[in-house]
Design an enzyme around this catalytic site. Structure first.
Site, PDB file in Angstrom:
ATOM      1  N   HIS A 273       0.827  -1.207   0.000  1.00 55.71           N
ATOM      2  CA  HIS A 273       0.000   0.000   0.000  1.00 55.71           C
ATOM      3  C   HIS A 273       0.861   1.257   0.000  1.00 55.71           C
ATOM      4  O   HIS A 273       1.987   1.252   0.493  1.00 55.71           O
ATOM      5  CB  HIS A 273      -0.907   0.033   1.235  1.00 55.71           C
ATOM      6  CG  HIS A 273      -1.933  -1.053   1.238  1.00 55.71           C
ATOM      7  ND1 HIS A 273      -2.463  -1.558   2.400  1.00 55.71           N
ATOM      8  CD2 HIS A 273      -2.526  -1.735   0.235  1.00 55.71           C
ATOM      9  CE1 HIS A 273      -3.348  -2.504   2.105  1.00 55.71           C
ATOM     10  NE2 HIS A 273      -3.395  -2.620   0.796  1.00 55.71           N
ATOM     11  N   LEU A 292      -1.067   0.347  21.419  1.00 54.08           N
ATOM     12  CA  LEU A 292      -2.425  -0.200  21.514  1.00 54.08           C
ATOM     13  C   LEU A 292      -2.560  -1.088  22.747  1.00 54.08           C
ATOM     14  O   LEU A 292      -3.569  -1.039  23.460  1.00 54.08           O
ATOM     15  CB  LEU A 292      -2.770  -0.996  20.246  1.00 54.08           C
ATOM     16  CG  LEU A 292      -3.063  -0.167  18.992  1.00 54.08           C
ATOM     17  CD1 LEU A 292      -3.005  -1.033  17.739  1.00 54.08           C
ATOM     18  CD2 LEU A 292      -4.447   0.490  19.108  1.00 54.08           C
ATOM     19  N   ASP A 294      -0.793  -0.898  25.504  1.00 53.50           N
ATOM     20  CA  ASP A 294      -0.760  -0.041  26.700  1.00 53.50           C
ATOM     21  C   ASP A 294      -2.090   0.692  26.910  1.00 53.50           C
ATOM     22  O   ASP A 294      -2.461   1.016  28.039  1.00 53.50           O
ATOM     23  CB  ASP A 294       0.371   0.985  26.579  1.00 53.50           C
ATOM     24  CG  ASP A 294       1.753   0.329  26.615  1.00 53.50           C
ATOM     25  OD1 ASP A 294       1.839  -0.842  27.066  1.00 53.50           O
ATOM     26  OD2 ASP A 294       2.722   0.975  26.175  1.00 53.50           O
ATOM     27  N   ALA A 295      -2.810   0.939  25.814  1.00 48.45           N
ATOM     28  CA  ALA A 295      -4.081   1.675  25.906  1.00 48.45           C
ATOM     29  C   ALA A 295      -5.246   0.764  26.282  1.00 48.45           C
ATOM     30  O   ALA A 295      -6.360   1.249  26.501  1.00 48.45           O
ATOM     31  CB  ALA A 295      -4.370   2.370  24.580  1.00 48.45           C
ATOM     32  N   ALA A 297      -6.078  -2.337  24.501  1.00 52.24           N
ATOM     33  CA  ALA A 297      -6.507  -3.278  23.471  1.00 52.24           C
ATOM     34  C   ALA A 297      -5.850  -4.640  23.711  1.00 52.24           C
ATOM     35  O   ALA A 297      -4.777  -4.734  24.323  1.00 52.24           O
ATOM     36  CB  ALA A 297      -6.138  -2.761  22.083  1.00 52.24           C
ATOM     37  N   VAL A 299      -3.710  -7.230  22.261  1.00 56.96           N
ATOM     38  CA  VAL A 299      -2.749  -7.289  21.156  1.00 56.96           C
ATOM     39  C   VAL A 299      -1.896  -8.546  21.324  1.00 56.96           C
ATOM     40  O   VAL A 299      -1.199  -8.689  22.336  1.00 56.96           O
ATOM     41  CB  VAL A 299      -1.843  -6.043  21.123  1.00 56.96           C
ATOM     42  CG1 VAL A 299      -0.877  -6.120  19.940  1.00 56.96           C
ATOM     43  CG2 VAL A 299      -2.684  -4.770  21.031  1.00 56.96           C
ATOM     44  N   THR A 301       1.117 -11.490  20.392  1.00 62.44           N
ATOM     45  CA  THR A 301       2.561 -11.356  20.204  1.00 62.44           C
ATOM     46  C   THR A 301       2.970 -11.486  18.743  1.00 62.44           C
ATOM     47  O   THR A 301       4.084 -11.135  18.372  1.00 62.44           O
ATOM     48  CB  THR A 301       3.301 -12.435  21.026  1.00 62.44           C
ATOM     49  OG1 THR A 301       2.770 -13.729  20.652  1.00 62.44           O
ATOM     50  CG2 THR A 301       3.088 -12.217  22.515  1.00 62.44           C
ATOM     51  N   SER A 302       2.069 -12.006  17.905  1.00 59.37           N
ATOM     52  CA  SER A 302       2.370 -12.175  16.486  1.00 59.37           C
ATOM     53  C   SER A 302       1.060 -12.326  15.725  1.00 59.37           C
ATOM     54  O   SER A 302      -0.003 -12.520  16.332  1.00 59.37           O
ATOM     55  CB  SER A 302       3.235 -13.424  16.250  1.00 59.37           C
ATOM     56  OG  SER A 302       2.487 -14.599  16.572  1.00 59.37           O
TER      57      SER A 302
END
Length: 494
Positions: A273, A292, A294-295, A297, A299, A301-302
């Site tokens: 893109h 993300l 820390d906020a 979400a 997430v 590890t892969s």
């Protein structure tokens, strides 16, 4: 940006620049979802108007084709989505024209390569007028069981496999159209499926952002959790981080930013893109994923662990009683096209034409039993051949001569100068002069080569407005109107 649901089971769209396959795929999806009305209200195809025949299930329907955007919007006031398949050269202008129509609420721009300055103007206008732009460089989006944009989610087989024919509980947004199809499949395996999915497009300045759609999903009661797939490059994901930190999103968000492999390369990497190019540490996939996480979400590890994270989040919501998994339904069977079925050996079809007038067996072809060599030897013409082909016998010379005259008249004048042709034919039939004249005059219409009335009307209007010949011709081209008074196809301005 709209604050809630964009589409429903009654949403209808206008499709700009006729493309048979994506339109038929939308109609097949409609049938799969048991929609009562097709999602395509009309087609806009500059330069031509009329109807296009397509299938809505087993029924063949005629979809109106309009010359311009304004005329299409006036004819279909309830169609509020504009799907733009124009090339990158004209996508911005046609999209802006659509946004300025009061009936249009959502504009989807499929083309890649739209200039960034043009996209910024579209986004600014959309925000100022509470409208939504999806794209450029997008496949669009889908609301499961309700409405699909163009080629979103691929083939019908893939749509059925991903259970998109009925709504699930997951809102999904991605930059990538191709990866959207992959995630629809992944989400269908480990949850009850998608409720709505959007591919915002891979350009640097998308018309709407990841966070725009996540905030929308947060306001849709049927969406119980959100899945986000970002990518390295740009800072769009940080607006989502900010929304999470400010408590604007109260539903679980499972996110992954792809492109972590970029650090393995010594030089800067440009992915597929335009926006997938890291411009510093903050734009790296690792930094975004950590922000993300820390906020608040979820997430992984892969990317390989992404599916497991989605599954775990969904199952926790089910255990907590926040999700009652959607009951499975059996979608209707899409009728198969005859050509496809014949190729696959599923059906056999009888021949439609059987010839009894031509025989190619033996040493030379025969017309109604007369060898072709004898026709040449006797000096017979086209009229004699047609008499054998049509009437299966040799007609008298005056009959074959009459056939040849008819052919010469048609070949000389053509169907668009039919007045002169009809006058001559009437005369040959032995009618009086007045009858001959009337038969020609009554043929004159908008498609007649002279088109005197139309020519006079258009030319006078151009003269009154003080247009130069060039301005007049260009104006007619933009409106998709052929210049009256020019009767032959080759006499036009390319």
């Amino acid at each position: 940006m709209a604050t809630g649901q964009l589409f429903s089971k009654t949403t209808q769209a206008l499709f700009y620049n006729y493309k048979q396959l994506p339109i038929q795929r939308m109609l097949d999806f409609d049938f799969l979802c048991r929609r009562e009305t097709p999602s395509i209200a009309g087609i806009i195809n500059p330069g031509s108007e009329g109807f296009q025949k397509l299938f809505f299930g087993q029924e063949e329907i005629a979809i109106p084709v309009h010359l311009g955007i304004e005329a299409a919007c006036a004819a279909h006031p309830t169609a509020d989505v504009f799907i733009n398949f124009a090339s990158f050269r004209s996508a911005a202008a046609s999209s802006m024209a659509a946004l300025k129509q009061p009936t249009i609420r959502v504009v989807v721009i499929i083309a890649e390569g739209v200039p960034e300055s043009d996209t910024k103007q579209l986004v600014a206008y959309a925000k100022a007028n509470n409208k939504v732009v999806i794209g450029p460089a997008t496949v669009g989006g889908i609301q499961a069981g309700a409405f699909k944009i163009g080629d979103t989610a691929g083939t019908i087989d893939n749509i059925i496999h991903c259970k998109l024919y009925r709504p699930g509980s997951v809102g999904f947004v991605s930059k990538s159209g191709g990866m959207s199809s992959e995630l629809y499949n992944t989400i269908a395996r480990v949850t009850d499926g998608i409720y709505e999915g959007i591919a915002i497009g891979g350009d640097v300045f998308p018309g709407s952002t990841l966070s725009d759609h996540v905030l929308r999903f947060n306001n849709i009661p049927q969406v119980k959790m959100v899945v986000v797939l970002g990518e390295l490059g740009g800072r769009d994901e940080y607006s989502l981080v900010e929304a999470l930190q400010q408590g604007k999103i109260n539903k679980p968000v499972v996110a992954w930013v792809s492109g972590t492999c970029a650090r393995l390369f010594k030089s800067e990497v440009q992915f597929g893109h335009a926006g997938a190019k890291s411009g510093g540490e903050m734009e790296s996939a690792q930094a975004k994923n950590q922000a993300l996480r820390d906020a608040g979400a979820v997430v992984p590890t892969s990317y390989e662990a992404f599916e497991g994270a989605i599954k775990e989040t969904f199952e926790k919501l089910v255990e907590a009683g926040k999700i009652t998994p959607v009951k499975e339904v059996v979608p209707p069977q899409i009728p198969e096209d005859l050509n496809t079925a014949i190729k696959s050996g599923k059906v056999r079809a009888p021949t439609h034409i059987i010839t009894t007038i031509c025989d190619e067996r033996g040493e030379e072809p025969c017309y109604a039993g007369v060898p072709i060599f004898s026709l040449v030897e006797q000096g017979l013409g086209v009229g004699d051949v047609i008499s054998l082909l049509w009437f299966k016998r040799s007609l008298p010379r005056y009959c074959s001569r009459f056939i040849e005259i008819c052919i010469m008249l048609c070949a000389d004048h053509g169907p668009c100068v039919s007045g002169a042709h009809n006058t001559i034919v009437t005369s040959r039939a032995g009618k009086d002069v007045v009858s001959c004249l009337v038969s020609g005059l009554l043929t004159i219409g908008p498609r007649f080569g002279g088109a005197i009335d139309d020519a006079a009307r258009y030319f006078k209007d151009a003269y009154d407005r003080g247009l130069t010949p060039y301005e007049f011709v260009e104006g007619m081209k933009k409106k998709g109107i052929r210049v009256a008074g020019i009767g032959h196809r080759y006499q036009n301005l390319k």
